[in-house]
Scaffold this motif. Structure first.
Motif, PDB file in Angstrom:
ATOM      1  N   THR A 204     -26.773 -27.790   3.115  1.00 17.54           N
ATOM      2  CA  THR A 204     -26.617 -26.622   4.496  1.00 17.54           C
ATOM      3  C   THR A 204     -24.989 -26.370   4.358  1.00 17.54           C
ATOM      4  OG1 THR A 204     -28.202 -28.168   5.904  1.00 17.54           O
ATOM      5  CG2 THR A 204     -27.031 -26.589   6.989  1.00 17.54           C
ATOM      6  N   ALA A 205     -24.203 -25.339   4.303  1.00 10.75           N
ATOM      7  CA  ALA A 205     -22.970 -24.979   4.031  1.00 10.75           C
ATOM      8  C   ALA A 205     -22.506 -24.911   5.550  1.00 10.75           C
ATOM      9  CB  ALA A 205     -22.458 -23.068   4.354  1.00 10.75           C
ATOM     10  N   TRP A 206     -21.225 -26.357   5.959  1.00 11.83           N
ATOM     11  CA  TRP A 206     -21.276 -26.659   7.355  1.00 11.83           C
ATOM     12  C   TRP A 206     -19.686 -25.754   8.073  1.00 11.83           C
ATOM     13  CZ3 TRP A 206     -23.880 -29.295   8.807  1.00 11.83           C
ATOM     14  CH2 TRP A 206     -23.963 -30.008   9.929  1.00 11.83           C
ATOM     15  N   PRO A 207     -19.999 -26.026   8.967  1.00  8.87           N
ATOM     16  CA  PRO A 207     -18.664 -25.049   9.761  1.00  8.87           C
ATOM     17  C   PRO A 207     -17.529 -25.728  10.088  1.00  8.87           C
ATOM     18  CG  PRO A 207     -20.322 -25.347  11.252  1.00  8.87           C
ATOM     19  CD  PRO A 207     -20.791 -26.269  10.216  1.00  8.87           C
ATOM     20  N   ASP A 208     -17.562 -27.370   9.597  1.00  9.78           N
ATOM     21  CA  ASP A 208     -15.884 -27.574  10.557  1.00  9.78           C
ATOM     22  C   ASP A 208     -15.470 -28.052   8.998  1.00  9.78           C
ATOM     23  OD1 ASP A 208     -17.190 -27.962  12.758  1.00  9.78           O
ATOM     24  OD2 ASP A 208     -18.180 -29.466  12.522  1.00  9.78           O
ATOM     25  N   LYS A 209     -13.998 -27.582   8.695  1.00  4.78           N
ATOM     26  CA  LYS A 209     -12.856 -28.096   7.681  1.00  4.78           C
ATOM     27  C   LYS A 209     -13.563 -29.738   7.222  1.00  4.78           C
ATOM     28  CE  LYS A 209      -9.922 -23.734   8.135  1.00  4.78           C
ATOM     29  NZ  LYS A 209      -8.538 -23.805   8.314  1.00  4.78           N
TER      30      LYS A 209
ATOM     31  N   LEU B 187     -17.990 -33.551  15.996  1.00  8.23           N
ATOM     32  CA  LEU B 187     -19.548 -34.424  15.676  1.00  8.23           C
ATOM     33  C   LEU B 187     -21.010 -33.125  15.779  1.00  8.23           C
ATOM     34  CD1 LEU B 187     -19.140 -37.277  17.453  1.00  8.23           C
ATOM     35  CD2 LEU B 187     -19.366 -37.626  15.028  1.00  8.23           C
ATOM     36  N   ARG B 188     -21.313 -32.695  14.522  1.00  7.24           N
ATOM     37  CA  ARG B 188     -21.947 -31.719  15.127  1.00  7.24           C
ATOM     38  C   ARG B 188     -23.119 -32.245  14.113  1.00  7.24           C
ATOM     39  NH1 ARG B 188     -20.902 -26.376  15.098  1.00  7.24           N
ATOM     40  NH2 ARG B 188     -18.952 -26.703  14.936  1.00  7.24           N
ATOM     41  N   LYS B 189     -24.292 -31.846  14.902  1.00  3.57           N
ATOM     42  CA  LYS B 189     -25.605 -32.726  14.599  1.00  3.57           C
ATOM     43  C   LYS B 189     -26.156 -31.663  13.509  1.00  3.57           C
ATOM     44  CE  LYS B 189     -30.437 -33.107  16.965  1.00  3.57           C
ATOM     45  NZ  LYS B 189     -31.096 -32.490  15.713  1.00  3.57           N
ATOM     46  N   ALA B 190     -26.488 -32.051  12.197  1.00  4.02           N
ATOM     47  CA  ALA B 190     -27.707 -31.764  10.850  1.00  4.02           C
ATOM     48  C   ALA B 190     -28.661 -31.266  11.548  1.00  4.02           C
ATOM     49  CB  ALA B 190     -27.064 -32.845   9.204  1.00  4.02           C
TER      50      ALA B 190
END
Length: 311
Positions: free
Chosen positions: A270-275, A308-311
């Motif tokens: 999954t590509a992640w939007p946060d650096k 904190l981002r939910k996967a």
């Protein structure tokens, strides 16, 4: 008795964090803590709260309503890296190192210290302060926890995994050249997880996984797969794990093994939007990935925000 049991189950499995709309499982939690820059995260199931460390302040904080509230502020801690919650014993375990970017950094400890702090999960009071190694070429990065309370701590430079008993006694489990910082750069050992009779660890610089059998720790093997530079790991049972690839790709990668970690295959990414995501925490709502704005810190600036981002 039935009512008491149901109440206890609700206490443990109902998350406390909620978004502005009142959702008990917010897809994104935007955290705030003055120049906190957390690298490590864990989840406290008893109080239904995230815990985060701090590269800059060397603290451990609870995340309450998006705000970081200090739980552990021990002058012995320099940079708090990986965290592990031992809810059964009421402890939080903290990998202690010095990246050279902390308020308490010193030339003599920068990349020259590895320790494990063990604290009361409710009060933050110190239980054990365990110095694992000192001198050039040491950096405690992450900690994995076995069911009996034994901790395993990675040293990213020397290629050592330390074993720490619940009473705070430390011994080297294994030191191996394949686990050390490679001459080409990047960390050696990074994130680590317990998968039953083995430990699986990230080798960021080598872009591999290391497998360490607990019955014979010197029998280290490495697994190559297109996983980028693995950082934090999260075990999803004994045969699967989720990892953070924090190269320019910024993604989460799920891998599984069908031959007891001799080989792995990617089953999802999954590509992640946060650096600069670093690591992961399992919660009743699922898995969350932490991004502590380390990209900002390493550029010479500071930020009060973390995600904190939910996967």
């Amino acid at each position: 008795m039935t009512r008491i049991l149901i109440s206890l189950l609700l206490l443990v499995f109902t998350p406390a964090t909620a978004d502005a709309a009142g959702s008990p499982c917010p897809p994104v939690i935007t955290g705030n803590g003055p120049s906190l820059h957390p690298e490590g995260v864990a989840y406290d199931p008893l109080r239904r709260q995230f815990l985060v460390g701090s590269v800059t302040h060397g603290t451990v904080s609870r995340v309450v309503g998006g705000q970081a509230r200090t739980l552990v502020d021990d002058p012995w801690l320099i940079t708090t890296m990986g965290l592990a919650v031992d809810a059964r014993r009421g402890r939080v375990l903290v990998a202690n190192a010095d990246l050279g970017l902390a308020d308490r950094s010193k030339p003599e400890t920068t990349r020259a210290f590895a320790g494990l702090g063990i604290y009361d999960l409710r009060t933050g009071k110190a239980i054990h302060r365990v110095t694992l190694a000192t001198g050039p070429g040491h950096f405690a990065n992450d900690v994995a926890l076995a069911p009996d309370g034994t901790a395993f701590v990675t040293d990213s430079i020397s290629g050592t995994v330390h074993r720490v008993t619940p009473n705070g006694r430390a011994t080297p489990l294994v030191q191996h050249p394949d686990l050390a910082q490679p001459p080409t750069g990047g960390w050696g050992l990074n994130g680590i997880v317990y998968v039953g009779d083995k430990l699986v660890a990230a080798l960021s610089g080598a872009r591999k996984l290391a497998v360490i059998p607990l019955s014979n720790p010197r029998d280290v093997t490495t697994v190559t797969a297109p996983i980028g530079a693995p950082d934090g790991l999260l075990a999803l049972g004994r045969n699967r794990l989720l990892l953070v690839d924090n190269t320019a790709a910024n993604r989460l990668v799920e891998v599984r093994t069908q031959d007891r970690w001799q080989t792995v295959e990617i089953v999802n990414e999954t590509a992640w939007p946060d650096k600069a995501p670093t690591t992961l925490a399992q919660t009743p709502c699922g898995v969350y990935a932490l991004a502590g704005r380390l990209d900002v810190l390493q550029s010479g600036a500071r930020s009060d925000e973390f995600v904190l981002r939910k996967a």
